[in-house]
Scaffold this motif. Structure first.
Motif, PDB file in Angstrom:
ATOM      1  N   TRP A  15       0.840  -1.203   0.000  1.00 39.90           N
ATOM      2  CA  TRP A  15       0.000   0.000   0.000  1.00 39.90           C
ATOM      3  C   TRP A  15       0.871   1.247   0.000  1.00 39.90           C
ATOM      4  CZ3 TRP A  15      -0.748   4.107   3.334  1.00 39.90           C
ATOM      5  CH2 TRP A  15      -1.842   4.925   3.034  1.00 39.90           C
ATOM      6  N   VAL A  16       1.911   1.248   0.829  1.00 43.30           N
ATOM      7  CA  VAL A  16       2.823   2.400   0.888  1.00 43.30           C
ATOM      8  C   VAL A  16       3.491   2.604  -0.466  1.00 43.30           C
ATOM      9  CG1 VAL A  16       4.989   3.242   1.889  1.00 43.30           C
ATOM     10  CG2 VAL A  16       3.217   2.291   3.369  1.00 43.30           C
ATOM     11  N   LEU A  17       3.966   1.515  -1.076  1.00 47.61           N
ATOM     12  CA  LEU A  17       4.593   1.634  -2.397  1.00 47.61           C
ATOM     13  C   LEU A  17       3.612   2.167  -3.428  1.00 47.61           C
ATOM     14  CD1 LEU A  17       6.727  -1.626  -2.544  1.00 47.61           C
ATOM     15  CD2 LEU A  17       7.560   0.718  -2.276  1.00 47.61           C
ATOM     16  N   ALA A  18       2.375   1.713  -3.377  1.00 49.45           N
ATOM     17  CA  ALA A  18       1.370   2.186  -4.327  1.00 49.45           C
ATOM     18  C   ALA A  18       1.096   3.666  -4.120  1.00 49.45           C
ATOM     19  CB  ALA A  18       0.083   1.374  -4.180  1.00 49.45           C
ATOM     20  N   VAL A  19       1.005   4.069  -2.863  1.00 47.57           N
ATOM     21  CA  VAL A  19       0.757   5.479  -2.560  1.00 47.57           C
ATOM     22  C   VAL A  19       1.914   6.330  -3.068  1.00 47.57           C
ATOM     23  CG1 VAL A  19       0.605   7.157  -0.678  1.00 47.57           C
ATOM     24  CG2 VAL A  19      -0.771   5.077  -0.618  1.00 47.57           C
ATOM     25  N   LEU A  20       3.125   5.824  -2.942  1.00 56.30           N
ATOM     26  CA  LEU A  20       4.289   6.573  -3.398  1.00 56.30           C
ATOM     27  C   LEU A  20       4.438   6.523  -4.924  1.00 56.30           C
ATOM     28  CD1 LEU A  20       6.878   5.529  -0.685  1.00 56.30           C
ATOM     29  CD2 LEU A  20       5.677   7.699  -0.883  1.00 56.30           C
ATOM     30  N   GLY A  21       3.603   5.744  -5.565  1.00 60.63           N
ATOM     31  CA  GLY A  21       3.660   5.667  -7.017  1.00 60.63           C
ATOM     32  C   GLY A  21       4.760   4.758  -7.540  1.00 60.63           C
ATOM     33  N   MET A  22       5.283   3.909  -6.699  1.00 62.53           N
ATOM     34  CA  MET A  22       6.340   3.000  -7.125  1.00 62.53           C
ATOM     35  C   MET A  22       5.712   1.701  -7.601  1.00 62.53           C
ATOM     36  SD  MET A  22       8.859   3.610  -3.901  1.00 62.53           S
ATOM     37  CE  MET A  22      10.328   2.913  -4.605  1.00 62.53           C
ATOM     38  N   GLU A  23       6.364   1.053  -8.571  1.00 65.41           N
ATOM     39  CA  GLU A  23       5.876  -0.245  -9.023  1.00 65.41           C
ATOM     40  C   GLU A  23       6.302  -1.285  -7.996  1.00 65.41           C
ATOM     41  OE1 GLU A  23       7.875  -0.264 -12.831  1.00 65.41           O
ATOM     42  OE2 GLU A  23       5.909  -0.231 -13.774  1.00 65.41           O
ATOM     43  N   ALA A  24       5.351  -2.024  -7.504  1.00 68.38           N
ATOM     44  CA  ALA A  24       5.654  -3.047  -6.514  1.00 68.38           C
ATOM     45  C   ALA A  24       5.708  -4.406  -7.199  1.00 68.38           C
ATOM     46  CB  ALA A  24       4.582  -3.062  -5.433  1.00 68.38           C
ATOM     47  N   THR A  25       6.585  -5.243  -6.723  1.00 74.12           N
ATOM     48  CA  THR A  25       6.648  -6.593  -7.244  1.00 74.12           C
ATOM     49  C   THR A  25       5.673  -7.462  -6.468  1.00 74.12           C
ATOM     50  OG1 THR A  25       8.403  -7.148  -5.707  1.00 74.12           O
ATOM     51  CG2 THR A  25       9.082  -6.393  -7.877  1.00 74.12           C
ATOM     52  N   ALA A  26       5.310  -8.570  -7.037  1.00 73.24           N
ATOM     53  CA  ALA A  26       4.427  -9.509  -6.355  1.00 73.24           C
ATOM     54  C   ALA A  26       5.168 -10.101  -5.153  1.00 73.24           C
ATOM     55  CB  ALA A  26       4.005 -10.626  -7.308  1.00 73.24           C
ATOM     56  N   LEU A  27       4.413 -10.463  -4.140  1.00 71.23           N
ATOM     57  CA  LEU A  27       5.027 -11.032  -2.936  1.00 71.23           C
ATOM     58  C   LEU A  27       5.846 -12.262  -3.264  1.00 71.23           C
ATOM     59  CD1 LEU A  27       2.111 -10.719  -0.392  1.00 71.23           C
ATOM     60  CD2 LEU A  27       4.098  -9.248  -0.667  1.00 71.23           C
ATOM     61  N   GLY A  28       5.333 -13.090  -4.131  1.00 68.94           N
ATOM     62  CA  GLY A  28       6.047 -14.302  -4.497  1.00 68.94           C
ATOM     63  C   GLY A  28       7.387 -14.001  -5.149  1.00 68.94           C
ATOM     64  N   GLU A  29       7.430 -12.945  -5.941  1.00 71.03           N
ATOM     65  CA  GLU A  29       8.686 -12.561  -6.573  1.00 71.03           C
ATOM     66  C   GLU A  29       9.729 -12.207  -5.527  1.00 71.03           C
ATOM     67  OE1 GLU A  29       8.573  -9.921 -10.167  1.00 71.03           O
ATOM     68  OE2 GLU A  29       6.449  -9.869  -9.626  1.00 71.03           O
ATOM     69  N   CYS A  30       9.348 -11.419  -4.550  1.00 68.14           N
ATOM     70  CA  CYS A  30      10.295 -11.004  -3.509  1.00 68.14           C
ATOM     71  C   CYS A  30      10.803 -12.208  -2.716  1.00 68.14           C
ATOM     72  CB  CYS A  30       9.654  -9.983  -2.581  1.00 68.14           C
ATOM     73  SG  CYS A  30       9.469  -8.356  -3.329  1.00 68.14           S
ATOM     74  N   GLU A  31       9.902 -13.079  -2.340  1.00 70.84           N
ATOM     75  CA  GLU A  31      10.297 -14.249  -1.569  1.00 70.84           C
ATOM     76  C   GLU A  31      11.225 -15.157  -2.373  1.00 70.84           C
ATOM     77  OE1 GLU A  31       6.558 -15.979  -0.496  1.00 70.84           O
ATOM     78  OE2 GLU A  31       6.051 -14.348   0.851  1.00 70.84           O
ATOM     79  N   LEU A  32      10.854 -15.398  -3.624  1.00 69.27           N
ATOM     80  CA  LEU A  32      11.654 -16.298  -4.460  1.00 69.27           C
ATOM     81  C   LEU A  32      13.004 -15.693  -4.823  1.00 69.27           C
ATOM     82  CD1 LEU A  32       8.797 -17.703  -6.691  1.00 69.27           C
ATOM     83  CD2 LEU A  32      10.174 -18.988  -5.039  1.00 69.27           C
ATOM     84  N   THR A  33      13.032 -14.413  -5.106  1.00 76.18           N
ATOM     85  CA  THR A  33      14.323 -13.799  -5.433  1.00 76.18           C
ATOM     86  C   THR A  33      15.205 -13.697  -4.192  1.00 76.18           C
ATOM     87  OG1 THR A  33      13.306 -11.593  -5.312  1.00 76.18           O
ATOM     88  CG2 THR A  33      13.578 -12.576  -7.511  1.00 76.18           C
ATOM     89  N   ARG A  34      14.604 -13.580  -3.031  1.00 78.35           N
ATOM     90  CA  ARG A  34      15.387 -13.609  -1.784  1.00 78.35           C
ATOM     91  C   ARG A  34      16.039 -14.990  -1.633  1.00 78.35           C
ATOM     92  NH1 ARG A  34      17.406 -10.227   1.807  1.00 78.35           N
ATOM     93  NH2 ARG A  34      15.455  -9.185   2.139  1.00 78.35           N
ATOM     94  N   LEU A  35      15.283 -16.044  -1.922  1.00 80.33           N
ATOM     95  CA  LEU A  35      15.858 -17.397  -1.879  1.00 80.33           C
ATOM     96  C   LEU A  35      16.965 -17.551  -2.912  1.00 80.33           C
ATOM     97  CD1 LEU A  35      12.601 -19.514  -1.450  1.00 80.33           C
ATOM     98  CD2 LEU A  35      14.389 -19.139   0.265  1.00 80.33           C
ATOM     99  N   LEU A  36      16.744 -17.004  -4.103  1.00 80.28           N
ATOM    100  CA  LEU A  36      17.788 -17.043  -5.133  1.00 80.28           C
ATOM    101  C   LEU A  36      19.030 -16.287  -4.672  1.00 80.28           C
ATOM    102  CD1 LEU A  36      15.872 -16.587  -8.501  1.00 80.28           C
ATOM    103  CD2 LEU A  36      17.498 -18.405  -7.952  1.00 80.28           C
ATOM    104  N   GLN A  37      18.821 -15.129  -4.074  1.00 82.32           N
ATOM    105  CA  GLN A  37      19.955 -14.347  -3.582  1.00 82.32           C
ATOM    106  C   GLN A  37      20.761 -15.151  -2.562  1.00 82.32           C
ATOM    107  OE1 GLN A  37      20.546  -9.850  -2.367  1.00 82.32           O
ATOM    108  NE2 GLN A  37      19.304 -10.857  -0.839  1.00 82.32           N
ATOM    109  N   ASP A  38      20.068 -15.848  -1.673  1.00 76.93           N
ATOM    110  CA  ASP A  38      20.755 -16.686  -0.688  1.00 76.93           C
ATOM    111  C   ASP A  38      21.522 -17.814  -1.365  1.00 76.93           C
ATOM    112  OD1 ASP A  38      19.655 -15.083   1.278  1.00 76.93           O
ATOM    113  OD2 ASP A  38      18.096 -16.527   1.840  1.00 76.93           O
ATOM    114  N   LYS A  39      20.927 -18.395  -2.400  1.00 76.14           N
ATOM    115  CA  LYS A  39      21.540 -19.508  -3.114  1.00 76.14           C
ATOM    116  C   LYS A  39      22.723 -19.057  -3.973  1.00 76.14           C
ATOM    117  CE  LYS A  39      20.259 -23.774  -3.314  1.00 76.14           C
ATOM    118  NZ  LYS A  39      20.807 -24.645  -2.286  1.00 76.14           N
ATOM    119  N   LEU A  40      22.727 -17.769  -4.335  1.00 78.89           N
ATOM    120  CA  LEU A  40      23.781 -17.238  -5.203  1.00 78.89           C
ATOM    121  C   LEU A  40      24.868 -16.495  -4.419  1.00 78.89           C
ATOM    122  CD1 LEU A  40      21.560 -15.944  -8.138  1.00 78.89           C
ATOM    123  CD2 LEU A  40      23.100 -17.922  -8.171  1.00 78.89           C
TER     124      LEU A  40
END
Length: 185
Positions: A15-40
């Motif tokens: 909601w905060v990101l939307a109010v600020l006009g920023m494009e937000a990523t899907a929750l699943g994207e953040c979680e999965l890319t966090r796992l990728l970051q850990d794996k990399l």
């Protein structure tokens, strides 16, 4: 109970990101890319993509399958949307990991590691399945089409496996660090 609180926290962030006009990523994207970051992590990339490979080993990839931070900067300056850039990163990086995985015999010490990366990209692919090539800028749609085309003669390039994953991580941090509120690492 913790899941509900976490979901409420994610909702507030979106909601905060939307109010600020920023494009937000899907929750699943953040979680999965966090796992990728850990794996990399550097140590894992070094061990599995350099130490377990012969000296100066190269993987043949299409020229378009090498995505560097400078490419992202150039596309951003060309007003390509962040969503389209993440879509491009996903397709390029998943193909790069797949190319590395395909050259490994099952008993290779890096096989399981690359298989786990492929599984994370498969899960991330489900997040991106809602996007169609027609939904992103033409330049990105054309690149994705070229990456996945098999019959087209494309320029080939020899690249070290670690370099492919280094680029994958650097670009992922550029594209997901701020929207997913990752701390600088």
């Amino acid at each position: 109970m913790a899941t509900v609180n976490m979901q409420q926290g994610y909702t507030a962030v979106l909601w905060v990101l939307a109010v600020l006009g920023m494009e937000a990523t899907a929750l699943g994207e953040c979680e999965l890319t966090r796992l990728l970051q850990d794996k990399l992590q550097y140590e894992m990339r070094l061990q599995y993509m350099k130490h377990y490979f012969p000296i100066n080993y190269m993987v043949q990839v299409q020229y378009e399958e090498v995505l560097r931070p400078s490419n992202i900067t150039r596309l951003r300056n060309g007003t390509v949307s962040e969503v389209a850039l993440r879509y491009l990163w996903f397709h390029v990086s998943s193909q790069a990991v797949l190319r590395i995985h395909e050259v490994l015999p099952e008993k290779h010490p890096s096989w399981k590691y690359t298989q786990e990366l492929c599984q994370l990209f498969d899960a991330l692919g489900k997040e991106y399945s809602k996007y169609q090539q027609s939904d992103v800028e033409a330049v990105v749609a054309d690149l994705v089409k070229l990456i996945h085309s098999t019959g087209v003669e494309s320029r080939r390039k020899a690249v070290r496996p670690k370099a492919l994953l280094d680029n994958c991580l650097k670009v992922m941090r550029m594209l997901y660090g701020a929207p997913c509120q990752w701390e600088s690492t």
